[in-house]
Design a protein around this motif. Structure first.
Motif, PDB file in Angstrom:
ATOM      1  N   SER A  39     -42.323   0.310 -42.223  1.00  0.00           N
ATOM      2  CA  SER A  39     -41.842  -1.044 -42.519  1.00  0.00           C
ATOM      3  C   SER A  39     -42.508  -1.605 -43.766  1.00  0.00           C
ATOM      4  O   SER A  39     -41.870  -2.270 -44.591  1.00  0.00           O
ATOM      5  N   GLU A  40     -43.805  -1.341 -43.923  1.00  0.00           N
ATOM      6  CA  GLU A  40     -44.545  -1.855 -45.082  1.00  0.00           C
ATOM      7  C   GLU A  40     -44.050  -1.219 -46.376  1.00  0.00           C
ATOM      8  O   GLU A  40     -43.907  -1.907 -47.399  1.00  0.00           O
ATOM      9  N   GLU A  43     -40.572  -2.610 -47.229  1.00  0.00           N
ATOM     10  CA  GLU A  43     -40.668  -3.967 -47.775  1.00  0.00           C
ATOM     11  C   GLU A  43     -41.167  -3.943 -49.214  1.00  0.00           C
ATOM     12  O   GLU A  43     -40.681  -4.690 -50.060  1.00  0.00           O
ATOM     13  N   LYS A  44     -42.103  -3.063 -49.495  1.00  0.00           N
ATOM     14  CA  LYS A  44     -42.665  -2.972 -50.849  1.00  0.00           C
ATOM     15  C   LYS A  44     -41.630  -2.503 -51.863  1.00  0.00           C
ATOM     16  O   LYS A  44     -41.641  -2.919 -53.027  1.00  0.00           O
ATOM     17  N   TYR A  46     -38.273  -2.817 -51.436  1.00  0.00           N
ATOM     18  CA  TYR A  46     -37.015  -3.557 -51.282  1.00  0.00           C
ATOM     19  C   TYR A  46     -35.879  -2.632 -50.840  1.00  0.00           C
ATOM     20  O   TYR A  46     -34.749  -2.738 -51.324  1.00  0.00           O
TER      21      TYR A  46
END
Length: 263
Positions: A39-40, A43-44, A46
């Motif tokens: 998930s990280e 998110e980083k 996009y």
């Protein structure tokens, strides 16, 4: 060569433009990424979690956990290489050279028609692939707004591109920011637009002068990237400079048109 790099080499033909950008970021930032959750990382960059999972499958991996396992080997390999290399700092010289090349390239462009169509466009859309291109999209949108051009920055999803093709009005302008310009999914979608709706004007920003996206576009602008001295990462500073060149000359062009109309 590490196991991960070997898998990338063997399966490179299966990867699309977005997946190539993801794996390049992961390789270039292996030490960071090996400590990030799925998930990280999503998110980083996009991108969606499923996009990263599909990349793992295309590389022949069982999933993200196995990708992180092989990143430890990449980190060790990078550390060994860094200890062996004696770096010369060429970034400043390359930046100066590419800035001059960009200026000469830009000065050679005849932008009157492009600026006319940009001024007349009822709607301006900006679509990009990858997290770096997304930041450039936001910057382009901001700079256009400074000179009175409102734009809509689209999420990096094909469905958003499809929607624009359905609602576009005659003379609307679509900017597409891509690294290589060879994303098959995007190019196929643009080709379909031409069959059902030829109202859009395409403007592409790419790192390569010759690519499929450029051939589909009404206007293509080329920006060079510059490699950092000690990593495989690339600086996109010239892409931002290109945007500044474009909006600065647009302001000059608009004032000249206004003066001509007043005479």
């Amino acid at each position: 060569m590490s196991k991960l790099k070997s898998l990338i080499y063997q399966n490179s033909s299966k990867l699309n433009d977005s997946e190539i950008r993801i794996i390049q970021f992961v390789l270039d930032n292996a030490k960071l990424c090996k400590n990030l959750s799925l998930s990280e990382l999503a998110e980083k960059l996009y991108v969606s979690r499923s996009a990263i999972f599909r990349l793992c499958k295309h590389l022949g991996l069982s999933g993200y956990t196995e990708l992180k396992f092989y990143l430890n080997e990449v980190c060790l390999e990078n550390e060994q290489n860094n200890n062996k290399m004696n770096f010369a700092n060429n970034f400043g010289a390359d930046l100066e050279k590419e800035t001059e090349n960009l200026r000469k390239y830009f000065d050679s462009l005849d932008l009157a028609k492009f600026y006319t169509e940009l001024s007349n466009a009822s709607n301006v859309y900006i679509y990009s692939t990858g997290w770096i291109q997304q930041m450039l999209s936001n910057y382009l949108s901001h700079e256009l707004l400074l000179f009175g051009i409102s734009s809509i920055v689209l999420p990096a999803a094909i469905s958003e591109l499809e929607m624009v093709g359905k609602i576009a009005q005659k003379g609307d302008m679509l900017f597409i920011i891509s690294y290589t310009g060879d994303n098959k999914e995007i190019n196929d979608e643009l080709t379909k637009f031409e069959l059902v709706n030829n109202k859009l004007r395409y403007v592409s920003f790419t790192d390569l002068k010759q690519n499929e996206l450029a051939s589909l576009s009404d206007y293509n602008f080329y920006y060079p990237t510059i490699k950092f001295t000690t990593t495989k990462n690339a600086s996109f500073i010239m892409a931002y400079s290109l945007v500044d060149f474009l909006v600065n000359k647009f302001d000059i062009w608009r004032k000249e048109k206004s003066e001509q109309n007043d005479k």
